[in-house]
Scaffold this active site. Structure first.
Site, PDB file in Angstrom:
ATOM      1  N   ARG A 144      -8.890   1.479 -35.696  1.00  0.00           N
ATOM      2  CA  ARG A 144      -9.321   0.096 -35.468  1.00  0.00           C
ATOM      3  C   ARG A 144      -8.352  -0.880 -36.126  1.00  0.00           C
ATOM      4  NH1 ARG A 144     -14.706  -1.252 -35.096  1.00  0.00           N
ATOM      5  NH2 ARG A 144     -13.910  -3.398 -34.890  1.00  0.00           N
ATOM      6  N   ARG A 192     -13.076 -10.986 -41.323  1.00  0.00           N
ATOM      7  CA  ARG A 192     -11.705 -11.025 -41.843  1.00  0.00           C
ATOM      8  C   ARG A 192     -10.902 -12.174 -41.240  1.00  0.00           C
ATOM      9  NH1 ARG A 192     -13.823  -6.935 -39.901  1.00  0.00           N
ATOM     10  NH2 ARG A 192     -14.346  -5.059 -41.084  1.00  0.00           N
ATOM     11  N   LYS A 234      -7.634  -3.539 -54.502  1.00  0.00           N
ATOM     12  CA  LYS A 234      -7.244  -2.406 -53.645  1.00  0.00           C
ATOM     13  C   LYS A 234      -6.245  -2.834 -52.580  1.00  0.00           C
ATOM     14  CE  LYS A 234      -8.995  -0.758 -50.019  1.00  0.00           C
ATOM     15  NZ  LYS A 234      -8.637  -0.628 -48.565  1.00  0.00           N
ATOM     16  N   PRO A 251      -3.852   2.707 -54.717  1.00  0.00           N
ATOM     17  CA  PRO A 251      -5.015   2.000 -54.175  1.00  0.00           C
ATOM     18  C   PRO A 251      -6.270   2.863 -54.294  1.00  0.00           C
ATOM     19  CG  PRO A 251      -3.140   1.880 -52.667  1.00  0.00           C
ATOM     20  CD  PRO A 251      -2.791   2.886 -53.713  1.00  0.00           C
ATOM     21  N   ASP A 253      -9.092   3.572 -52.780  1.00  0.00           N
ATOM     22  CA  ASP A 253      -9.901   3.509 -51.572  1.00  0.00           C
ATOM     23  C   ASP A 253     -10.972   4.599 -51.613  1.00  0.00           C
ATOM     24  OD1 ASP A 253      -8.654   5.956 -50.875  1.00  0.00           O
ATOM     25  OD2 ASP A 253      -7.033   4.890 -49.879  1.00  0.00           O
TER      26      ASP A 253
END
Length: 304
Positions: A144, A192, A234, A251, A253
């Site tokens: 995505r 976003r 992050k 990072p 995640d």
């Protein structure tokens, strides 16, 4: 159109193009056969990958279309200009991967991750496009995220031609800043959209630029990037690692937090900064970001 090939025997350490560009580090390449990010456990392929590269300081003064594939010990390329310095920069062919591997701690999980994807390297993406990509990454599957970046380029970027074929450049800060939140939401950016629009305005207006983090101490550089709207620790670490060359960045995640819970519970320190320091040490310090990327790809692909 210019063409050429880079002998991989001239590169320090192994190299795997597919693992490098399809491991969730970069969303700015596309696969010519349309199969980008269709599979999780990717490595060793011979497909063509393509991107449009903006001018890069010290690398190229012009925008360039670049296509590349790996076959028979070569990186074959086609481009509107000499692609060797561009590919060396973007794919970190100047890293000594053998030395990086030697600096990795002796640890069973890390050894399995490195063994699963020999030759996977970090990328060095253009800073603004990398920043936007990871602003879009929150709570999104990699396919995505990739689709969003292609849509931004298709709808708002310039068209660049090579050999009769049209390619879409990622939008400049000015091009994205000129779009409305509604237009960005139409491309499925959701919440976003205002983050991307405001961040693009900041760069276009000269208020801030991700490049300004270069040369700062690592944690200061991370703090600098959090000035951008929608950028937390992050996302800042992703930009530092996958664009600005901070190879120690890790990072935190979902997959790395899973690794911490399952394999390195002592590294969980509560806050982002303190946990980051602990896992960086466990992952080897200066090259911890390389280790992070191998572990991320290994766990995400279901290899364990």
């Amino acid at each position: 159109m210019e063409t050429g090939a880079i002998p991989l025997a001239d590169v320090d350490g192994e190299f795997d193009l597919q693992a490098t560009v399809e491991s969730g580090q970069s969303y700015l390449w596309d696969r010519a056969d349309g199969g980008m990010y269709d599979e999780l456990n990717v490595h060793g392929g011979e497909e063509w990958y393509e991107t449009v590269v903006p001018p890069l300081s010290g690398v190229t003064d012009e925008r360039a279309v670049v296509r590349v594939r790996q076959t028979d010990g070569l990186l074959e390329w086609e481009s509107t200009t000499d692609a060797v310095p561009i590919l060396t920069h973007l794919l970190r062919l100047d890293d000594d991967l053998d030395a990086i591997l030697e600096a990795t701690p002796d640890d069973p999980l890390l050894e399995r991750a490195y063994a699963a994807y020999p030759g996977m390297r970090l990328v060095r993406d253009p800073p603004f496009a990398c920043l936007v990509s990871f602003i879009c990454s929150a709570q999104m599957r990699v396919s995505r995220i990739h689709g969003m970046q292609l849509a931004l380029a298709r709808e708002f970027g310039d068209v660049v031609e090579m050999d009769g074929q049209a390619y879409h450049a990622f939008p400049t800060p000015e091009q994205l800043a000129a779009r409305t939140e509604a237009e960005l939401r139409e491309l499925k950016l959701g919440y976003r959209a205002p983050y991307v629009q405001r961040t693009a305005e900041m760069v276009a207006d000269g208020e801030a630029h991700p490049d300004e983090a270069l040369g700062m101490a690592y944690e200061d550089a991370r703090e600098s990037l959090t000035r951008f709207v929608g950028v937390g620790d992050k996302v800042a670490d992703c930009v530092l690692l996958f664009s600005l060359g901070y190879l120690e960045a890790v990072p935190l995640d979902t997959w790395i937090r899973t690794a911490i819970a399952d394999y390195y519970p002592d590294c969980e320190q509560g806050g982002y900064a303190t946990t980051s320091r602990a896992i960086r040490e466990a992952f080897g310090g200066d090259y911890a970001g390389y280790t992070q990327t191998y572990v991320f790809h290994y766990l995400r692909a279901g290899r364990e």
